[in-house]
Design a protein around this motif. Structure first.
Motif, PDB file in Angstrom:
ATOM      1  N   PHE A 159       0.831  -1.212   0.000  1.00 41.14           N
ATOM      2  CA  PHE A 159       0.000   0.000   0.000  1.00 41.14           C
ATOM      3  C   PHE A 159       0.863   1.258   0.000  1.00 41.14           C
ATOM      4  N   GLN A 160       2.009   1.163   0.645  1.00 45.30           N
ATOM      5  CA  GLN A 160       2.935   2.292   0.736  1.00 45.30           C
ATOM      6  C   GLN A 160       3.347   2.768  -0.657  1.00 45.30           C
ATOM      7  N   GLN A 161       3.498   1.811  -1.556  1.00 46.26           N
ATOM      8  CA  GLN A 161       3.883   2.123  -2.935  1.00 46.26           C
ATOM      9  C   GLN A 161       2.850   3.038  -3.592  1.00 46.26           C
ATOM     10  N   CYS A 162       1.601   2.920  -3.166  1.00 39.88           N
ATOM     11  CA  CYS A 162       0.523   3.768  -3.697  1.00 39.88           C
ATOM     12  C   CYS A 162       0.245   4.953  -2.768  1.00 39.88           C
ATOM     13  N   ALA A 163       1.162   5.185  -1.816  1.00 45.74           N
ATOM     14  CA  ALA A 163       1.070   6.310  -0.869  1.00 45.74           C
ATOM     15  C   ALA A 163      -0.136   6.205   0.060  1.00 45.74           C
ATOM     16  N   ILE A 164      -0.660   4.986   0.235  1.00 47.15           N
ATOM     17  CA  ILE A 164      -1.781   4.760   1.160  1.00 47.15           C
ATOM     18  C   ILE A 164      -1.208   4.326   2.504  1.00 47.15           C
ATOM     19  N   ASP A 165      -1.711   4.916   3.583  1.00 46.86           N
ATOM     20  CA  ASP A 165      -1.185   4.605   4.906  1.00 46.86           C
ATOM     21  C   ASP A 165      -1.705   3.248   5.386  1.00 46.86           C
ATOM     22  N   HIS A 166      -0.817   2.464   6.000  1.00 50.07           N
ATOM     23  CA  HIS A 166      -1.173   1.077   6.342  1.00 50.07           C
ATOM     24  C   HIS A 166      -2.298   0.899   7.360  1.00 50.07           C
ATOM     25  N   PRO A 167      -2.678   1.887   8.195  1.00 49.73           N
ATOM     26  CA  PRO A 167      -3.839   1.656   9.060  1.00 49.73           C
ATOM     27  C   PRO A 167      -5.139   1.333   8.310  1.00 49.73           C
ATOM     28  N   THR A 168      -5.149   1.528   6.993  1.00 47.50           N
ATOM     29  CA  THR A 168      -6.265   1.010   6.177  1.00 47.50           C
ATOM     30  C   THR A 168      -6.522  -0.454   6.515  1.00 47.50           C
ATOM     31  N   LEU A 169      -5.443  -1.217   6.721  1.00 47.76           N
ATOM     32  CA  LEU A 169      -5.588  -2.645   7.034  1.00 47.76           C
ATOM     33  C   LEU A 169      -6.269  -2.853   8.377  1.00 47.76           C
ATOM     34  N   THR A 170      -5.957  -2.000   9.348  1.00 46.98           N
ATOM     35  CA  THR A 170      -6.591  -2.098  10.669  1.00 46.98           C
ATOM     36  C   THR A 170      -8.066  -1.739  10.581  1.00 46.98           C
TER      37      THR A 170
ATOM     38  N   ASN B 237     -20.990  -5.273   4.378  1.00 48.84           N
ATOM     39  CA  ASN B 237     -21.317  -3.848   4.321  1.00 48.84           C
ATOM     40  C   ASN B 237     -20.294  -3.009   5.086  1.00 48.84           C
ATOM     41  N   ALA B 238     -19.942  -3.461   6.281  1.00 48.85           N
ATOM     42  CA  ALA B 238     -18.976  -2.720   7.097  1.00 48.85           C
ATOM     43  C   ALA B 238     -17.609  -2.675   6.415  1.00 48.85           C
ATOM     44  N   VAL B 239     -17.146  -3.826   5.930  1.00 53.13           N
ATOM     45  CA  VAL B 239     -15.826  -3.902   5.299  1.00 53.13           C
ATOM     46  C   VAL B 239     -15.785  -3.060   4.024  1.00 53.13           C
ATOM     47  N   SER B 240     -16.880  -3.052   3.266  1.00 48.34           N
ATOM     48  CA  SER B 240     -16.902  -2.239   2.042  1.00 48.34           C
ATOM     49  C   SER B 240     -16.763  -0.765   2.387  1.00 48.34           C
ATOM     50  N   ASN B 241     -17.404  -0.332   3.458  1.00 48.68           N
ATOM     51  CA  ASN B 241     -17.263   1.056   3.899  1.00 48.68           C
ATOM     52  C   ASN B 241     -15.837   1.344   4.366  1.00 48.68           C
ATOM     53  N   ALA B 242     -15.199   0.369   4.992  1.00 47.43           N
ATOM     54  CA  ALA B 242     -13.820   0.558   5.457  1.00 47.43           C
ATOM     55  C   ALA B 242     -12.862   0.803   4.292  1.00 47.43           C
ATOM     56  N   TRP B 243     -13.091   0.139   3.159  1.00 51.93           N
ATOM     57  CA  TRP B 243     -12.209   0.311   2.001  1.00 51.93           C
ATOM     58  C   TRP B 243     -12.364   1.680   1.349  1.00 51.93           C
ATOM     59  N   VAL B 244     -13.499   2.344   1.576  1.00 48.77           N
ATOM     60  CA  VAL B 244     -13.728   3.648   0.936  1.00 48.77           C
ATOM     61  C   VAL B 244     -12.714   4.684   1.425  1.00 48.77           C
ATOM     62  N   ASP B 245     -12.308   4.575   2.690  1.00 54.07           N
ATOM     63  CA  ASP B 245     -11.416   5.574   3.292  1.00 54.07           C
ATOM     64  C   ASP B 245      -9.955   5.130   3.177  1.00 54.07           C
ATOM     65  N   CYS B 246      -9.131   5.939   2.548  1.00 57.09           N
ATOM     66  CA  CYS B 246      -7.691   5.641   2.467  1.00 57.09           C
ATOM     67  C   CYS B 246      -6.936   6.919   2.778  1.00 57.09           C
ATOM     68  N   SER B 247      -6.173   6.926   3.857  1.00 55.82           N
ATOM     69  CA  SER B 247      -5.469   8.157   4.209  1.00 55.82           C
ATOM     70  C   SER B 247      -4.056   8.167   3.637  1.00 55.82           C
ATOM     71  N   LEU B 248      -3.492   9.353   3.543  1.00 53.66           N
ATOM     72  CA  LEU B 248      -2.165   9.539   2.969  1.00 53.66           C
ATOM     73  C   LEU B 248      -1.067   9.079   3.928  1.00 53.66           C
ATOM     74  N   ALA B 249      -0.025   8.477   3.366  1.00 51.67           N
ATOM     75  CA  ALA B 249       1.131   8.062   4.168  1.00 51.67           C
ATOM     76  C   ALA B 249       2.119   9.205   4.392  1.00 51.67           C
ATOM     77  N   VAL B 250       1.747  10.416   4.005  1.00 51.91           N
ATOM     78  CA  VAL B 250       2.661  11.564   4.086  1.00 51.91           C
ATOM     79  C   VAL B 250       3.150  11.816   5.514  1.00 51.91           C
ATOM     80  N   VAL B 251       2.324  11.454   6.514  1.00 45.97           N
ATOM     81  CA  VAL B 251       2.669  11.740   7.914  1.00 45.97           C
ATOM     82  C   VAL B 251       3.814  10.855   8.422  1.00 45.97           C
TER      83      VAL B 251
END
Length: 271
Positions: free
Chosen positions: A163-174, A195-209
């Motif tokens: 995920f880091q390669q796509c600049a997505i922060d790994h807490p997406t997995l959590t 339904n819950a898991v599909s909503n979880a995938w919608v949010d992806c935060s930046l790994a910039v931090v």
């Protein structure tokens, strides 16, 4: 003449169904539960150590000072009794603050013990609520079973997918693993987990931090935020909130095309 866009609701993505089926159907071995028990002790120790650091403790407590929550979750090592979502944030920030909790190194590194934040705090709230109604309590066995499943979901996705390669922060997995097991802890059905898991995938935060020159404290509360959202999404799914069945595979706007370079996830093994 332009043809109308395809607007038939698809079947849920296979990746969502696999997570839901695993959550509903799997019984962990005694060996796995014993490993999870060790993980709980280690994670609690990491969390309690963080209470010596005001940068962490300033984030703790109710969103609005003085708020009282009936049958709230008790944040370990503090006097706070909070709603389970904010309690998960607080405990999650403590767990992760000093960067000492366990690491799973794979294509995507991450910290699967971050999931204890949502699991223990929701479990505490559920037990207190049940106790008030004279019903049976959850056991630590229930906590350990959920933790095993969260490790497995987070780990299996992380093994082959960077995920880091796509600049997505790994807490997406959590957030994804947490929303699945927490929905199940609340008594959720296979469909509600999807339904819950599909909503979880919608949010992806930046790994910039996590990277210079912007490295900052948020990297120590990013997973806490993921756990906060996982609790919220689980509660919403149990209330009947809808999901997004092709959140991963939808053309152009789905996770794979919009965020992951058009590639589907690769899996080394089933859950």
């Amino acid at each position: 003449h332009m043809s109308a866009p395809e607007n038939t609701r698809p079947q849920p993505d296979r990746e969502l169904l696999d997570i839901a089926d695993y959550c509903v159907g799997f019984k962990p071995s005694r060996q796995a539960l014993a490993a999870a028990s060790t993980s709980v002790m280690d994670t609690l120790a990491c969390a309690l150590d963080a209470l010596d650091f005001p940068e962490c403790t300033k984030l703790l407590g109710p969103v609005v000072r003085g708020t009282i929550v009936p049958h709230g979750a008790c944040v370990p090592g503090t006097a706070y009794e909070l709603d389970p979502a904010k309690a998960a944030f607080d405990f999650g920030a403590m767990i992760r603050w000093l960067d000492l909790n366990d690491t799973f190194t794979a294509a995507q590194g991450s910290h699967p013990s971050d999931n204890l934040a949502g699991i223990l705090m929701l479990g505490d709230h559920l037990s207190r609520s049940r106790s008030a109604r004279g019903e049976g309590l959850l056991t630590m066995g229930d906590v350990l079973e959920s933790l095993v499943k969260a490790y497995e979901i987070q780990g299996c996705i992380a093994i082959e997918n960077d995920f880091q390669q796509c600049a997505i922060d790994h807490p997406t997995l959590t957030r994804v693993a947490g929303s699945a097991v927490l929905t199940r802890m609340l008594g959720g059905t296979r469909e509600e987990i999807v339904n819950a898991v599909s909503n979880a995938w919608v949010d992806c935060s930046l790994a910039v931090v996590r990277h210079a020159p912007n490295t900052g404290w948020r990297k120590s509360w990013a997973a806490a935020d993921a756990s906060f959202n996982a609790v919220r999404l689980a509660l919403m799914a149990r209330a009947g909130e809808m999901g997004y069945p092709s959140v991963l595979t939808a053309k152009r706007y789905g996770f794979y095309e919009a965020r992951f370079g058009g590639k589907p996830f690769r899996f080394q093994r089933p859950y």
